[in-house]
Design a protein around this motif. Structure first.
Motif, short mmCIF file in Angstrom:
data_model
loop_
_atom_site.label_atom_id
_atom_site.label_comp_id
_atom_site.label_asym_id
_atom_site.label_seq_id
_atom_site.Cartn_x
_atom_site.Cartn_y
_atom_site.Cartn_z
N ALA A 136 5.61 -3.79 3.72
CA ALA A 136 5.80 -3.95 2.27
C ALA A 136 7.28 -4.03 1.97
N ARG A 137 7.61 -4.83 0.98
CA ARG A 137 8.99 -4.84 0.53
C ARG A 137 9.31 -3.48 -0.09
N ARG A 142 3.20 -0.47 -5.39
CA ARG A 142 1.74 -0.52 -5.28
C ARG A 142 1.29 -0.61 -3.82
N ALA A 143 1.90 -1.50 -3.07
CA ALA A 143 1.52 -1.66 -1.66
C ALA A 143 1.84 -0.41 -0.86
N ILE A 144 2.99 0.18 -1.13
CA ILE A 144 3.38 1.40 -0.42
C ILE A 144 2.41 2.53 -0.75
N ALA A 145 2.05 2.66 -2.02
CA ALA A 145 1.10 3.71 -2.42
C ALA A 145 -0.27 3.49 -1.76
N THR A 146 -0.69 2.23 -1.65
CA THR A 146 -1.97 1.94 -0.99
C THR A 146 -1.91 2.30 0.48
N ALA A 147 -0.82 1.94 1.15
CA ALA A 147 -0.68 2.29 2.57
C ALA A 147 -0.76 3.81 2.77
N VAL A 148 -0.12 4.56 1.90
CA VAL A 148 -0.16 6.02 2.00
C VAL A 148 -1.57 6.53 1.74
N LEU A 150 -4.24 5.09 2.37
CA LEU A 150 -5.05 4.73 3.54
C LEU A 150 -4.78 5.64 4.74
N GLY A 151 -3.85 6.55 4.59
CA GLY A 151 -3.52 7.47 5.69
C GLY A 151 -2.49 6.91 6.64
N MET A 152 -1.85 5.82 6.25
CA MET A 152 -0.83 5.21 7.10
C MET A 152 0.47 6.00 6.96
N GLU A 153 1.20 6.10 8.06
CA GLU A 153 2.47 6.82 8.07
C GLU A 153 3.62 5.84 8.12
N TRP A 154 4.67 6.16 7.37
CA TRP A 154 5.89 5.36 7.37
C TRP A 154 6.56 5.50 8.72
N VAL A 155 6.89 4.36 9.35
CA VAL A 155 7.53 4.41 10.66
C VAL A 155 8.94 3.83 10.63
N GLY A 156 9.36 3.34 9.47
CA GLY A 156 10.73 2.84 9.37
C GLY A 156 10.85 1.58 8.55
N GLU A 157 12.05 1.06 8.58
CA GLU A 157 12.36 -0.16 7.86
C GLU A 157 12.91 -1.15 8.87
N THR A 158 12.53 -2.41 8.74
CA THR A 158 12.97 -3.41 9.70
C THR A 158 13.07 -4.78 9.04
N LEU A 164 12.54 -10.52 6.62
CA LEU A 164 12.64 -9.81 5.35
C LEU A 164 12.85 -8.32 5.64
N ASN A 165 13.57 -7.65 4.76
CA ASN A 165 13.71 -6.20 4.88
C ASN A 165 12.40 -5.57 4.40
N LEU A 166 11.66 -4.94 5.32
CA LEU A 166 10.33 -4.43 5.01
C LEU A 166 10.16 -2.98 5.44
N GLN A 167 9.39 -2.25 4.65
CA GLN A 167 8.94 -0.91 5.01
C GLN A 167 7.72 -1.09 5.93
N VAL A 168 7.64 -0.32 6.98
CA VAL A 168 6.55 -0.45 7.95
C VAL A 168 5.74 0.84 7.97
N TYR A 169 4.42 0.66 7.87
CA TYR A 169 3.47 1.77 7.92
C TYR A 169 2.49 1.51 9.05
N ARG A 170 2.00 2.60 9.67
CA ARG A 170 1.10 2.45 10.81
C ARG A 170 0.01 3.51 10.74
#
Length: 181
Positions: A136-137, A142-148, A150-158, A164-170
């Protein structure tokens, strides 16, 4: 082979050409397209949306499970309210991304979480993957809140995905199974 997956309120199914107008409400919305990765302009008209849908429909049988693109339909009235995808992330095509796009009039109803959760469950059970990523940018709250949710954890920015500069969830399959649905 036709794909369908149901939840209490939603049906996840393959796209069909008759979804053109509904898909245009999603991908033709500047409120949606501004967040898409890779960066693309909003779809401008029904003819262009039809061509895009035809390409998705044609490509669908060639994807390796769990990859694909699907429409999300509200069961109570048969309206297409969103789209889901699972695809390989560039550049190395090792990581699988789950993505959700919903028309703005459907926001705030929990549809993205509900549909994505069902698709994740299917992907972990039927696919040969043990983890899924969402990107997610940084300002796409909204996308970040949905990822959270869903139980996804933030793993960094890349910037390795789509330049694109993106937030990564896994989320890993073992973590998903531990979540109370």
């Amino acid at each position: 082979m036709t794909f369908t997956l149901g939840t209490d309120r939603l049906l996840i199914r393959d796209w069909v050409e008759e979804d053109t107008e509904a898909a245009l409400e999603i991908y033709g919305s500047a409120d949606v397209s501004q967040w898409l990765s890779p960066a693309i302009d909003k779809v401008g008209d029904a003819a262009t949306m039809r061509v895009i849908l035809q390409a998705w429909i044609e490509a669908q049988p060639n994807f390796v499970v769990p990859a694909g693109r699907w429409a999300v339909v509200r069961q109570e009235d048969g309206e297409v309210v969103g789209g889901l995808l699972i695809r390989l992330l560039p550049p190395y095509e090792e990581d699988l991304e789950i993505g959700w796009q919903f028309r703005p009039t459907a926001w705030g109803n929990g549809y993205a979480s509900e549909a994505s959760r069902a698709l994740m469950k299917w992907a972990f059970e039927e696919g040969s993957t043990d983890e899924l990523f969402a990107v997610a940018r940084p300002n796409n709250k909204r996308a970040i809140a949905t990822a959270v949710r869903l139980g996804m954890e933030w793993v960094g920015e890349t910037d390795k995905y789509y330049d694109l500069n993106l937030q990564v969830y896994r989320i890993r399959a073992s973590e998903f199974k531990a979540i109370k649905l």
